[in-house]
Design a protein around this motif. Sequence first.
Motif, PDB file in Angstrom:
ATOM      1  N   ARG A  61       2.783  10.766  -3.968  1.00 45.94           N
ATOM      2  CA  ARG A  61       3.489  11.568  -2.609  1.00 45.94           C
ATOM      3  C   ARG A  61       4.597  12.462  -3.319  1.00 45.94           C
ATOM      4  NH1 ARG A  61       2.682  11.241   2.993  1.00 45.94           N
ATOM      5  NH2 ARG A  61       1.277   9.329   3.494  1.00 45.94           N
ATOM      6  N   ASN A  99      -8.714  16.482  -4.957  1.00 42.68           N
ATOM      7  CA  ASN A  99      -8.626  15.795  -3.767  1.00 42.68           C
ATOM      8  C   ASN A  99      -8.980  14.692  -3.243  1.00 42.68           C
ATOM      9  OD1 ASN A  99      -8.185  17.326  -0.917  1.00 42.68           O
ATOM     10  ND2 ASN A  99     -10.373  17.038  -0.721  1.00 42.68           N
ATOM     11  N   ASP A 100      -9.891  14.126  -3.816  1.00 46.30           N
ATOM     12  CA  ASP A 100     -10.272  12.637  -3.636  1.00 46.30           C
ATOM     13  C   ASP A 100      -9.063  11.542  -4.133  1.00 46.30           C
ATOM     14  OD1 ASP A 100     -12.569  13.203  -2.349  1.00 46.30           O
ATOM     15  OD2 ASP A 100     -13.719  13.135  -4.242  1.00 46.30           O
ATOM     16  N   SER A 101      -8.327  12.121  -4.804  1.00 46.48           N
ATOM     17  CA  SER A 101      -6.971  11.264  -5.356  1.00 46.48           C
ATOM     18  C   SER A 101      -6.019  11.187  -4.212  1.00 46.48           C
ATOM     19  CB  SER A 101      -6.546  11.589  -6.893  1.00 46.48           C
ATOM     20  OG  SER A 101      -5.677  12.829  -6.809  1.00 46.48           O
ATOM     21  N   PRO A 102      -4.983  10.485  -4.692  1.00 48.18           N
ATOM     22  CA  PRO A 102      -3.587  10.679  -3.510  1.00 48.18           C
ATOM     23  C   PRO A 102      -3.108  12.084  -3.550  1.00 48.18           C
ATOM     24  CG  PRO A 102      -3.706   8.724  -5.034  1.00 48.18           C
ATOM     25  CD  PRO A 102      -4.736   9.472  -5.531  1.00 48.18           C
ATOM     26  N   HIS A 130      -1.763   8.304   6.666  1.00 45.68           N
ATOM     27  CA  HIS A 130      -1.553   7.747   5.473  1.00 45.68           C
ATOM     28  C   HIS A 130      -2.590   7.917   4.378  1.00 45.68           C
ATOM     29  CE1 HIS A 130       0.919   5.106   8.106  1.00 45.68           C
ATOM     30  NE2 HIS A 130       1.812   4.958   6.874  1.00 45.68           N
ATOM     31  N   GLY A 131      -3.028   9.360   4.487  1.00 43.25           N
ATOM     32  CA  GLY A 131      -4.163   9.659   3.573  1.00 43.25           C
ATOM     33  C   GLY A 131      -3.712   9.441   2.028  1.00 43.25           C
ATOM     34  N   PRO A 132      -2.460   9.649   1.659  1.00 42.98           N
ATOM     35  CA  PRO A 132      -2.303   9.331   0.212  1.00 42.98           C
ATOM     36  C   PRO A 132      -2.510   7.879  -0.176  1.00 42.98           C
ATOM     37  CG  PRO A 132      -0.834  10.927   0.782  1.00 42.98           C
ATOM     38  CD  PRO A 132      -1.693  10.464   2.095  1.00 42.98           C
ATOM     39  N   GLU A 133      -1.866   7.133   0.927  1.00 42.69           N
ATOM     40  CA  GLU A 133      -1.934   5.581   0.554  1.00 42.69           C
ATOM     41  C   GLU A 133      -3.408   5.002   0.667  1.00 42.69           C
ATOM     42  OE1 GLU A 133       0.130   7.319   2.507  1.00 42.69           O
ATOM     43  OE2 GLU A 133       2.105   6.771   1.423  1.00 42.69           O
ATOM     44  N   LEU A 177     -10.114  22.406   1.401  1.00 44.90           N
ATOM     45  CA  LEU A 177     -10.617  21.038   0.900  1.00 44.90           C
ATOM     46  C   LEU A 177     -10.563  20.070   1.987  1.00 44.90           C
ATOM     47  CD1 LEU A 177      -8.116  21.108  -2.182  1.00 44.90           C
ATOM     48  CD2 LEU A 177     -10.567  21.032  -2.299  1.00 44.90           C
ATOM     49  N   ARG A 178     -10.002  20.327   3.094  1.00 45.97           N
ATOM     50  CA  ARG A 178      -9.669  19.204   4.357  1.00 45.97           C
ATOM     51  C   ARG A 178     -10.263  19.642   5.332  1.00 45.97           C
ATOM     52  NH1 ARG A 178      -5.557  15.666   2.294  1.00 45.97           N
ATOM     53  NH2 ARG A 178      -6.310  15.321   0.264  1.00 45.97           N
ATOM     54  N   ALA A 218       1.341   4.510  -3.315  1.00 41.32           N
ATOM     55  CA  ALA A 218       1.265   5.962  -3.089  1.00 41.32           C
ATOM     56  C   ALA A 218       2.553   6.767  -3.362  1.00 41.32           C
ATOM     57  CB  ALA A 218       0.527   6.316  -1.925  1.00 41.32           C
ATOM     58  N   LEU A 226       0.786  -1.070  -0.048  1.00 40.51           N
ATOM     59  CA  LEU A 226       0.190   0.088  -0.054  1.00 40.51           C
ATOM     60  C   LEU A 226       0.856   1.393  -0.070  1.00 40.51           C
ATOM     61  CD1 LEU A 226      -2.803  -0.935   2.572  1.00 40.51           C
ATOM     62  CD2 LEU A 226      -2.872  -1.160   0.069  1.00 40.51           C
ATOM     63  N   ARG A 250      -6.012   6.902  -0.287  1.00 40.35           N
ATOM     64  CA  ARG A 250      -6.857   7.497  -1.492  1.00 40.35           C
ATOM     65  C   ARG A 250      -6.443   6.719  -2.502  1.00 40.35           C
ATOM     66  NH1 ARG A 250      -5.967  12.011   1.358  1.00 40.35           N
ATOM     67  NH2 ARG A 250      -4.454  12.698  -0.207  1.00 40.35           N
ATOM     68  N   ALA A 251      -5.288   6.298  -2.648  1.00 42.70           N
ATOM     69  CA  ALA A 251      -4.724   5.491  -3.825  1.00 42.70           C
ATOM     70  C   ALA A 251      -5.374   4.210  -3.911  1.00 42.70           C
ATOM     71  CB  ALA A 251      -3.325   5.247  -3.621  1.00 42.70           C
ATOM     72  N   GLN A 252      -6.137   3.807  -2.851  1.00 44.33           N
ATOM     73  CA  GLN A 252      -6.767   2.437  -3.088  1.00 44.33           C
ATOM     74  C   GLN A 252      -8.392   2.615  -3.239  1.00 44.33           C
ATOM     75  OE1 GLN A 252      -5.198  -0.131  -3.486  1.00 44.33           O
ATOM     76  NE2 GLN A 252      -3.225   0.877  -3.021  1.00 44.33           N
ATOM     77  N   ALA A 288     -10.442   9.808   3.789  1.00 43.08           N
ATOM     78  CA  ALA A 288      -9.133  10.474   4.025  1.00 43.08           C
ATOM     79  C   ALA A 288      -9.194  11.884   3.601  1.00 43.08           C
ATOM     80  CB  ALA A 288      -8.144   9.698   3.602  1.00 43.08           C
ATOM     81  N   VAL A 289     -10.117  12.615   3.464  1.00 41.14           N
ATOM     82  CA  VAL A 289     -10.069  14.065   2.977  1.00 41.14           C
ATOM     83  C   VAL A 289     -10.550  15.021   4.157  1.00 41.14           C
ATOM     84  CG1 VAL A 289     -10.068  13.678   0.595  1.00 41.14           C
ATOM     85  CG2 VAL A 289     -12.058  13.964   1.796  1.00 41.14           C
TER      86      VAL A 289
END
Lengths: 276, 306, 280
Positions: free
Chosen positions: A16, A114-117, B70-73, A274-275, A12, A8, B75-77, B51-52
């Motif tokens: 990142r 924003n919903d993406s990584p 681990h937000g990006p991790e 956004l957050r 990302a 996982l 959201r990547a899934q 995770a936003v």
Amino acid sequence: MTATRDELVAAARGPRRFGWWYIAEHQFRQMRRYLWVVVVNTIGSPLLYLLGIGFGLASFMTRPIADGPDGPVSYLLFVTPALVASAGVAVASDEFQYSVMMGFKWRRLFWGMNDSPVEPPQIVTGFVLAVAGRMLFSTLAFAAIAVLFGGLGDPWSAFAVAGAGLLGGMAFGLPLLAYSATITEDKGQFALVNRFVFTPMFLFSGTFYPLATLPVWLQWIGWVSPLWHASEIGRAASYGRSPGSWPVGWHVVVLLTLCVAGWVAARRVFVRRLRG
Amino acid sequence: MTVISARGLVKRYGDLAAVDGIDFEVPAGESFGLLGPNGAGKSTTMRMVGAVSARTAGDLTVLGLDPDTHGPEIRAQLGVVPQEDNLDLELRARDNLVVYGRYFGISRAECLRRADELLAFAQLEDKATAKVDDLSGGMKRRLTIARALINTPRVLMLDEPTTGLDPQARHVLWDRLFRLKERGTTLVLTTHYMDEAEQLCDRLIVVDHGRIMAEGSPAELIRRYSTREVVELRFGTDRNADAGARLESAADRVEVLPDRVLLYTDDGERLLEHVAREGMRPTTSLVRRSSLEDVFLRLTGRSLIE
Amino acid sequence: MTSTRTTGDARGPEVRRQSAVRALYAGNARAVLGRELAATRSTTWTVILSGFFEPVFYLLAMGKGLGAFIGDVTLPSGQVVSYAAFIAPGLLAVSAMNGAVYDSTWNVFFKMNMGGRLFQSMLTTSIGPLDVALGEIAFALLRGGAYAAAFLVIMQVLGLVLSPWALLAVPAVLLIAFGFASIGMAITSYMTTIQQMDVINTVLLPMFLFSATFYPITVYPEPVQWVVKAFPLWHAVELIRGLTTGALSGAMLGHLTYFVVMIAVGITFTAKRLRALFLD
């Protein structure tokens, strides 16, 4: 299909590190849709301004307007660096107002990102980077055309003049981006920005005649104006510093300060919005 | 394997608790629904899981990871279908998928390959080069779903997926989502339509005022909180209340709504006969099976769609 | 002025043609204007007021500031005026153009394509597209007229009004604004993306710079002068300048005609396009 923690984390790693670039890519792709508009404006407006102001208006001048290190300079030389800087500022006002509203509200594109990584600060970076690309294209093209018209004292100064235009455009644009991002409802704020910030800045920043010829009580507009600082850097690069003008380093410091402040503020506004 | 686990999850905005301490778990492959009226806290919960939005209190893990760190991790899934479409109207349909896939760091070539596959899945093959602005509402929605699948997500999150669509477009969309479910994609969706929840959800929680009112499969919830059948009678605005009072003893439960009276019973036809014997003359009458709407009414005393 | 709108189905061709006109124009532009005025009341007044400042800023920065380096300008009539008195009428014409173009392009574009697609909802009532067009333009003119009057007061205070004919500059500004607004609306109705709208700026900028706004066009070679004279802003500037400086001439009738034709063409195309967009 279960994934280990390491898998996982690995998935990302790209976003990142390069999320900002993916956003910039999207912006460039959008610009491609209106590329011809960008190109026509980028080539056309320097031609028009140089002919209209640098030559046309200049022919009615009855006395020299400003001095370089070796005495009076032509009006064309005086006005060109300011016109290049104005081109940078114009791109900023083009891209950092309604596009931001589009991103947050009308098209909600920022919410999709924003919903993406990708993280909000990366959205800011990518967006700004794409605009900076367009801005540099504009100021470079302007400076290059100016060289053809003999608008720059030293042809090689075109790069410095274009760079000053980019810096000035960003010093105006980044704080504007931060402000635009706070707007949740369009109540004509942009009209106010254009009429009470952009236009006076364009007119009273020593663009068309030296700032010192303005009454003292108006000169502060120039001091806080990214356009004046960028123009002065450009003039120093093109034909040298006028007697009694500010050292170039001071102008650079002011512009960089505005850029950094705007950038930090924009990041904070994006993250908060956004957050939340 | 548990995909999402929430314990005592809270989100406060100032004094307002949008989510007020909820617990739930979603195992892999399940289709999990959050049912509730507007403002119940469904979307806020979705944002926290997505995770936003940082939680105020409680524990939350998604795929075993903490969204705070681990937000990006996470959201990547995930694949996210927001309540309001946020497609890039200036780009063409396929470009929307490619651009979005790039956000995940997927190579352009791979994005293109997946985009064609997903356009076919969303029944939009012939719209690949159409400008998004020219697509219908239902097509835009399907394109948004295709976009959410570009990273082959482990969990697909849908916020009010069919709100604002016409009945036919809704059915097309449900069919696509059902296929995903069959393929084993974990679905998490919010809705305030009970028919949608019944169609798509294996299990759901009923949320109101940021709290969970009940949890279970649609059938379980109906069994637990309602009767088998419901009789709907209309006597006219002024007379519904009186009629409801008179029939109190004849039904398991009576709800008087502004426009009609609902009588909960296991045998609707017999109750109707009773109404006739009493000499009452409703302007319209209807016997139907209980639905999640009734569950919600029972749990909250309010109608789901106001 | 009231009329009912007939639908025109299952009638003779004669009736159908008549009702096609009716479908376009229900004689109710006032309803659209009323809506605009109501909306204006609820927006910030500072935004409305701000429009007045733009030409004033230009007048101060260019007329006063730059004027120090330029000195006096000789008009085609031989009259010699200060630089500020020369550009003030030019700026008035430019502001009439900008205001009208903004209201009829960006404003209209947003209403057509964003922000709830206001036009579509207007057209589902008994109002026709031509009512919408005329109503929107009337609103733009009301504002433009107010700005023009205020700008004339500023000019008077600065001593830049050289003739009592300047009073006629207000109706002249309205005519000019009407011309630009009707063409602007016609063009906007053909645009679908926000970037296409940038084309408008691409046309405005050269007009702004070269239409004798800032200096007489006598510096250009003869052929260039003819090109300048083909564009509407030059006619607008000359018309207003003639009035504020009192240098009247027969050519002003030509300028007037130019705008009358422009209005007719603009309205025709706007109505045609709106009909195609919303009613067919």
